[in-house]
Structure formats: structure tokens, C-alpha cells
Design a protein around this motif. Structure first.
Motif, PDB file in Angstrom:
ATOM      1  N   GLY A 253     -15.866 -52.028 115.765  1.00  0.00           N
ATOM      2  CA  GLY A 253     -16.401 -50.851 116.440  1.00  0.00           C
ATOM      3  C   GLY A 253     -15.793 -49.529 116.051  1.00  0.00           C
ATOM      4  N   ARG A 254     -15.050 -49.475 114.979  1.00  0.00           N
ATOM      5  CA  ARG A 254     -14.431 -48.214 114.570  1.00  0.00           C
ATOM      6  C   ARG A 254     -15.339 -47.453 113.605  1.00  0.00           C
ATOM      7  NH1 ARG A 254      -8.931 -48.283 115.875  1.00  0.00           N
ATOM      8  NH2 ARG A 254      -8.109 -50.367 116.356  1.00  0.00           N
ATOM      9  N   ILE A 255     -15.196 -46.124 113.613  1.00  0.00           N
ATOM     10  CA  ILE A 255     -15.945 -45.280 112.671  1.00  0.00           C
ATOM     11  C   ILE A 255     -15.598 -45.638 111.227  1.00  0.00           C
ATOM     12  CG2 ILE A 255     -16.068 -42.926 111.746  1.00  0.00           C
ATOM     13  CD1 ILE A 255     -17.755 -42.958 114.084  1.00  0.00           C
ATOM     14  N   SER A 256     -14.332 -45.930 110.985  1.00  0.00           N
ATOM     15  CA  SER A 256     -13.901 -46.248 109.623  1.00  0.00           C
ATOM     16  C   SER A 256     -14.638 -47.473 109.087  1.00  0.00           C
ATOM     17  CB  SER A 256     -12.392 -46.489 109.581  1.00  0.00           C
ATOM     18  OG  SER A 256     -12.016 -47.503 110.507  1.00  0.00           O
ATOM     19  N   GLN A 257     -14.967 -48.418 109.962  1.00  0.00           N
ATOM     20  CA  GLN A 257     -15.716 -49.602 109.541  1.00  0.00           C
ATOM     21  C   GLN A 257     -17.200 -49.277 109.349  1.00  0.00           C
ATOM     22  OE1 GLN A 257     -14.214 -51.541 112.944  1.00  0.00           O
ATOM     23  NE2 GLN A 257     -12.801 -52.861 111.824  1.00  0.00           N
ATOM     24  N   SER A 258     -17.729 -48.364 110.165  1.00  0.00           N
ATOM     25  CA  SER A 258     -19.124 -47.938 110.000  1.00  0.00           C
ATOM     26  C   SER A 258     -19.318 -47.180 108.693  1.00  0.00           C
ATOM     27  CB  SER A 258     -19.542 -47.042 111.178  1.00  0.00           C
ATOM     28  OG  SER A 258     -19.485 -47.759 112.398  1.00  0.00           O
ATOM     29  N   LEU A 259     -18.308 -46.410 108.311  1.00  0.00           N
ATOM     30  CA  LEU A 259     -18.379 -45.654 107.054  1.00  0.00           C
ATOM     31  C   LEU A 259     -18.545 -46.579 105.853  1.00  0.00           C
ATOM     32  CD1 LEU A 259     -15.716 -42.827 107.488  1.00  0.00           C
ATOM     33  CD2 LEU A 259     -18.068 -42.495 106.708  1.00  0.00           C
ATOM     34  N   ARG A 260     -17.897 -47.733 105.901  1.00  0.00           N
ATOM     35  CA  ARG A 260     -17.985 -48.670 104.784  1.00  0.00           C
ATOM     36  C   ARG A 260     -19.360 -49.317 104.682  1.00  0.00           C
ATOM     37  NH1 ARG A 260     -12.395 -49.854 106.086  1.00  0.00           N
ATOM     38  NH2 ARG A 260     -12.986 -51.550 107.478  1.00  0.00           N
ATOM     39  N   ALA A 261     -20.147 -49.243 105.759  1.00  0.00           N
ATOM     40  CA  ALA A 261     -21.451 -49.913 105.781  1.00  0.00           C
ATOM     41  C   ALA A 261     -22.581 -49.033 105.244  1.00  0.00           C
ATOM     42  CB  ALA A 261     -21.787 -50.357 107.205  1.00  0.00           C
ATOM     43  N   ILE A 262     -22.364 -47.710 105.146  1.00  0.00           N
ATOM     44  CA  ILE A 262     -23.445 -46.853 104.656  1.00  0.00           C
ATOM     45  C   ILE A 262     -23.584 -47.004 103.139  1.00  0.00           C
ATOM     46  CG2 ILE A 262     -23.126 -45.223 106.542  1.00  0.00           C
ATOM     47  CD1 ILE A 262     -21.810 -43.307 104.599  1.00  0.00           C
ATOM     48  N   ASP A 263     -24.763 -46.721 102.642  1.00  0.00           N
ATOM     49  CA  ASP A 263     -25.082 -46.948 101.237  1.00  0.00           C
ATOM     50  C   ASP A 263     -24.631 -45.746 100.396  1.00  0.00           C
ATOM     51  OD1 ASP A 263     -26.089 -47.651  98.826  1.00  0.00           O
ATOM     52  OD2 ASP A 263     -28.174 -47.865  99.474  1.00  0.00           O
ATOM     53  N   MET A 264     -23.466 -45.858  99.777  1.00  0.00           N
ATOM     54  CA  MET A 264     -22.933 -44.742  98.996  1.00  0.00           C
ATOM     55  C   MET A 264     -23.711 -44.522  97.701  1.00  0.00           C
ATOM     56  SD  MET A 264     -20.710 -43.051 100.566  1.00  0.00           S
ATOM     57  CE  MET A 264     -20.276 -42.008  99.184  1.00  0.00           C
ATOM     58  N   SER A 265     -24.375 -45.550  97.188  1.00  0.00           N
ATOM     59  CA  SER A 265     -25.167 -45.348  95.977  1.00  0.00           C
ATOM     60  C   SER A 265     -26.319 -44.381  96.248  1.00  0.00           C
ATOM     61  CB  SER A 265     -25.706 -46.690  95.456  1.00  0.00           C
ATOM     62  OG  SER A 265     -26.622 -47.262  96.366  1.00  0.00           O
ATOM     63  N   THR A 266     -26.900 -44.448  97.444  1.00  0.00           N
ATOM     64  CA  THR A 266     -27.950 -43.504  97.820  1.00  0.00           C
ATOM     65  C   THR A 266     -27.386 -42.094  97.939  1.00  0.00           C
ATOM     66  OG1 THR A 266     -29.211 -45.209  98.994  1.00  0.00           O
ATOM     67  CG2 THR A 266     -29.650 -42.929  99.587  1.00  0.00           C
ATOM     68  N   ILE A 267     -26.195 -41.978  98.496  1.00  0.00           N
ATOM     69  CA  ILE A 267     -25.538 -40.671  98.617  1.00  0.00           C
ATOM     70  C   ILE A 267     -25.340 -40.060  97.227  1.00  0.00           C
ATOM     71  CG2 ILE A 267     -23.458 -39.469  99.390  1.00  0.00           C
ATOM     72  CD1 ILE A 267     -25.028 -40.525 101.719  1.00  0.00           C
ATOM     73  N   LEU A 268     -24.831 -40.862  96.290  1.00  0.00           N
ATOM     74  CA  LEU A 268     -24.580 -40.362  94.935  1.00  0.00           C
ATOM     75  C   LEU A 268     -25.895 -40.047  94.213  1.00  0.00           C
ATOM     76  CD1 LEU A 268     -21.661 -42.728  93.862  1.00  0.00           C
ATOM     77  CD2 LEU A 268     -21.516 -40.287  94.392  1.00  0.00           C
ATOM     78  N   PHE A 269     -26.919 -40.836  94.479  1.00  0.00           N
ATOM     79  CA  PHE A 269     -28.229 -40.552  93.905  1.00  0.00           C
ATOM     80  C   PHE A 269     -28.739 -39.193  94.384  1.00  0.00           C
ATOM     81  CE2 PHE A 269     -32.832 -40.687  94.861  1.00  0.00           C
ATOM     82  CZ  PHE A 269     -33.320 -40.664  93.570  1.00  0.00           C
ATOM     83  N   PHE A 270     -28.605 -38.952  95.677  1.00  0.00           N
ATOM     84  CA  PHE A 270     -29.031 -37.688  96.264  1.00  0.00           C
ATOM     85  C   PHE A 270     -28.244 -36.525  95.666  1.00  0.00           C
ATOM     86  CE2 PHE A 270     -30.065 -35.432 100.467  1.00  0.00           C
ATOM     87  CZ  PHE A 270     -31.355 -35.148 100.038  1.00  0.00           C
ATOM     88  N   LEU A 271     -26.946 -36.724  95.487  1.00  0.00           N
ATOM     89  CA  LEU A 271     -26.082 -35.712  94.880  1.00  0.00           C
ATOM     90  C   LEU A 271     -26.565 -35.373  93.463  1.00  0.00           C
ATOM     91  CD1 LEU A 271     -23.383 -34.040  94.918  1.00  0.00           C
ATOM     92  CD2 LEU A 271     -22.281 -36.074  93.971  1.00  0.00           C
TER      93      LEU A 271
END
Length: 442
Positions: A277-295
Motif C-alpha cells: 500500500g505504499r506510494i513507492s510500490q505504486s510507482l513501480r507499477a506504472i508503465d515507464m515505457s509509455t512515459i518515455l514514449f510520450f517524452l
């Protein structure tokens, strides 16, 4: 630069054929475009311009990371189960209409990207078949993009035009709400034909992202995180309106407060090992490849804008077409390929708001008249730039996040959805034409 951009897009579109992540090509493309610009222009300020472009891009990327993390956190605490259980649809066709309606009006208050994240995450509870979810998610993207176009705070482009007094809030809503509704109804009518009329299935609990359903054991805690998470997202536009500061700062404040709250909750309820239930664990679940694609995509478009290519295209449209429906229709199609923000910015720079003196001095007063505040050109631009992005899944922030969450293939969207979105787009423009025709003759 145009050749590199087109080749990059072709490679992105071929992601599932090549089996190489689209972010790879987006990052290479943006780097090569800026390198070409630097080498061939010998601009001494290129480093400064790149920093400005990176700053503008990172505002959106940071906001995206914050919003996706908050929504992931709500999901981990079972908050969406509460909402899903309150949605009553007899069958899947009615469910599609309900979700489209909710997305349409929600995105007029909060941005279309955040709306899509929330709605698609809810969708994962309702449908187990991933191909069915793809279709529903795409309808949500169309509804979210259309919903943001008729509200002065619904999309970054409407905010730009509204804050610079190109459009006013009341006239924008009155003139565009019906065309925007039509741009959703037409695709939804066609899409429902591909959906079975069978009764709704049991809520999907097999998805790996669902995690521990705390709502079964601590229902009050699920409500708390749901309310705080949604409140944190709604805080962002209020924060921007009150302070004038960019939205990413508001989302960081919301994320920080939720981080503090969840740390206290995890410690009190001893949730470690049960639901992460920590934010740090939720951060690991988001799709960083999509973030980098958007960038990569946004930086690539910034290179085209910096090189003056977008302004040249806008000028060519004006000089050769000289007709508002055609110009804005093409701008809408282009907004499904490149980001609509620089396209709208280019139009705002090229066409100032017409005054009475400008109309009187013009060689073509009737044409100049459409550029007055709340004139036909600005309403068309708002509609086309917002709704046109639905024609490709990478044409809007909403589409990009839906693609990231559900892994929707680019070419599948082209085959199944692009035609529907285009029909809705044309239908909305036709309604604007009819409205103009009727009101001009009254």
C-alpha cells in the motif's frame, strides 16, 4: 527533419510487427531531429531552446507520472471497486454508453488524460476479455477527448484559447457542446454493434494489477483513499486557477500528501506484505515505457516547431485554402499525428483576434470577420484540435495512456477505431456548419 519524423512514425506504427517497444523509436527520433536542427541551422541558442522544450515536455510527463501513480494507488486500495459496484448496466452495450457518458462529462472538469486513466482502470474490473476492453477503452478515449473540447478548462488547448481571450467560456460551451456530443454518439453507435448484448459478467479479479482487495476487509479505508485520490486530482485545476502555477506542481502536492497519508495507514494497519500500500510500490507499477514514449514524441514535435515547420504548414494552409472549415479540418487531422498544443499555438500566432478596425481595413472583410473573439475560426479550431486527436491512438494524451495501460496495438486502433473517430469528427463539424447557417439567418 520531415523525412525522419515520418520514418519514426512508421517504425512506431510497426511496433508489433518488429516486436520492438515504440519508446525506442520515439527517443531515437527526438534525438536525431534535434541533432539535425543543431547541425544545419548553426543556431547559437539551440541548447537554450532545447532546455525550454524539455521543460515544457517534462511538465506534461511529471503530471502524467503523478496522475498515474495516484490512480494506481486508488486501485491497490480497492477504491474503484466501490464505484464499479454502483454502475448498474443490464448488458455490455448499455455499459459502453454509461462509460462514454461519464467520460464525456468528467473530462470537461478534469483533463482528458486523468479521466481516461480513471475510467480504463475501472474498466479492468468489469471486463475480463482484453479485446473487449480495447474497444471500450477506445470509446472512452474518444469521449474524453470530445468532452474536453467544449469546456474552457477541459483541455490544454481550450485553456490556451480561453486565457488569451480568443474564446469566452459561455459562447464556447453553447456553440460546441452539441457538436462534441455528436462526435461521441456516432462512434459509440457503431462500436456497440461489435459488442454482445449478453448480461454483465462477474467483476474481474484475476488481473495481476488488482492486487489485494482491501475493500473486502477495510471498506472505510477504501473510501478514504478513493476520496483523497480523486480529491487530489480535482485539487490540480483549482490550484492552477488560484495560483496561476502549472498543473504539475499541483499534482506533486497531491502526490506528496497521499504519500504521507499512506505511510501512516501502512504503519497503523500493518499492510506490508498484504497489499503493498505504499506510494513507492505504486510507482513501480506504472508503465515507464509509455512515459518515455510520450517524452520522445513531444520532444520530436518541439523540434519541428522550433525549426518553423509547423508555422510554414499553417501559413501554407492559409495562403492556399483560405477557407475555415478546410483549414481547421486539416489541422484536426494533423493533431492526430502531432501534438495539438503547438498546432493551436501556431494558429494563435498567425491569426490575431480581429478588431473592428482590422475588419474595416481588410480586403476581405467577410473572411476577417471569422477571426473576431468567439468567431467561427476559433470555435472550429477548438473542436478540431481536441476531437481530431482521437483519430490515432497516439494523437492525444488520453490515447497514449490508454495504450500504455491496456497495451492496445497501434495498427489495431487504425483498423478498428480510426474510421469511427473520423465519422464522429466529420459529424461534429457538420453540426457546427448547420449551427452557423441557422444562427446567421435568424
Amino acid at each position: 527533419m520531415l523525412i525522419v519524423f515520418v520514418l519514426g512514425y512508421l517504425l512506431i506504427a510497426s511496433e508489433h510487427v518488429l516486436r520492438i517497444n515504440k519508446a525506442t523509436f520515439a527517443l531515437i527520433m527526438c534525438g536525431v531531429l534535434w541533432a539535425i536542427y543543431a547541425v544545419f541551422t548553426h543556431d547559437p541558442n539551440v541548447n537554450h531552446e532545447l532546455v525550454i522544450a524539455l521543460g515544457d515536455t517534462c511538465e506534461i510527463v511529471v503530471f502524467l507520472i503523478g496522475a498515474m501513480t495516484i490512480v494506481e494507488l486508488i486501485d491497490r486500495y480497492g477504491g474503484f471497486n466501490i464505484i464499479v459496484k454502483r454502475i448498474h448496466a443490464q448488458n455490455k452495450r448499455k455499459l459502453m454508453w454509461i462509460l462514454a457518458l461519464v467520460a464525456f462529462f468528467m473530462s470537461s472538469i478534469i483533463d482528458n488524460m486523468t479521466t481516461t486513466i480513471i475510467m480504463v482502470m475501472m474498466l479492468r474490473r468489469m471486463l475480463a476479455n482484453y479485446k473487449e476492453r480495447w474497444l471500450f477503452a477506445c470509446v472512452i478515449v474518444i469521449a474524453a477527448n470530445s468532452g474536453g473540447a467544449w469546456s474552457p478548462i477541459g483541455d490544454i488547448t481550450t485553456i490556451m484559447l480561453w486565457m488569451k481571450n480568443y474564446v469566452s467560456s459561455v459562447d464556447l460551451i453553447v456553440n460546441l457542446i452539441v457538436p462534441c456530443i455528436v462526435s461521441v454518439v456516432i462512434p459509440c453507435l457503431i462500436a456497440t454493434r461489435a459488442v454482445s448484448t449478453e448480461p454483465m459478467e462477474e467483476l474481474n479479479t484475476q488481473d495481476a494489477r488488482v492486487g489485494y482487495e482491501v475493500s473486502k476487509h477495510h471498506r472505510g479505508l477504501s473510501r478514504l483513499i478513493l476520496c483523497c485520490g480523486v480529491g487530489g486530482l480535482l485539487f490540480v485545476p483549482a490550484f492552477k486557477a488560484c495560483t496561476g502555477l502549472p498543473p504539475y506542481l499541483g499534482i506533486l502536492i497531491s502526490l506528496g500528501l497521499l504519500w504521507l497519508l499512506t505511510e501512516l495507514i501502512v504503519r497503523h494497519y500493518q499492510l506490508d506484505g498484504k497489499m503493498e500500500g505504499r506510494i513507492s510500490q505504486s510507482l513501480r507499477a506504472i508503465d515507464m515505457s509509455t512515459i518515455l514514449f510520450f517524452l520522445g514524441i513531444l520532444l520530436a514535435v518541439s523540434a519541428l516547431q522550433q525549426a518553423g515547420i509547423l508555422n510554414v504548414m499553417a501559413t501554407w494552409l492559409n495562403d492556399n485554402l483560405h477557407e475555415p472549415y478546410t483549414i481547421n479540418g486539416i489541422i484536426g487531422v494533423l493533431s492526430s499525428i502531432v501534438d495539438n498544443v503547438p498546432l493551436v499555438a501556431a494558429c494563435m500566432n498567425m491569426y490575431p483576434v480581429a478588431t473592428d478596425a482590422m475588419i474595416a481595413a481588410s480586403a476581405d472583410p467577410a473572411y476577417t470577420q471569422i477571426f473576431v473573439e468567439d468567431g467561427l475560426f476559433w470555435h472550429l479550431l477548438t473542436f478540431c484540435a481536441g476531437v481530431g486527436g482521437s483519430m490515432l491512438i497516439i494523437g492525444s494524451a488520453a490515447g497514449v495512456v490508454a495504450m500504455g495501460i491496456e497495451k492496445i496495438p497501434f495498427m489495431w486502433y487504425v483498423r478498428k477505431i480510426t474510421g469511427l473517430a473520423f465519422l464522429g469528427y466529420v459529424g461534429g463539424m457538420l453540426v457546427i456548419w448547420l449551427e452557423t447557417l441557422i444562427f446567421n439567418h435568424m
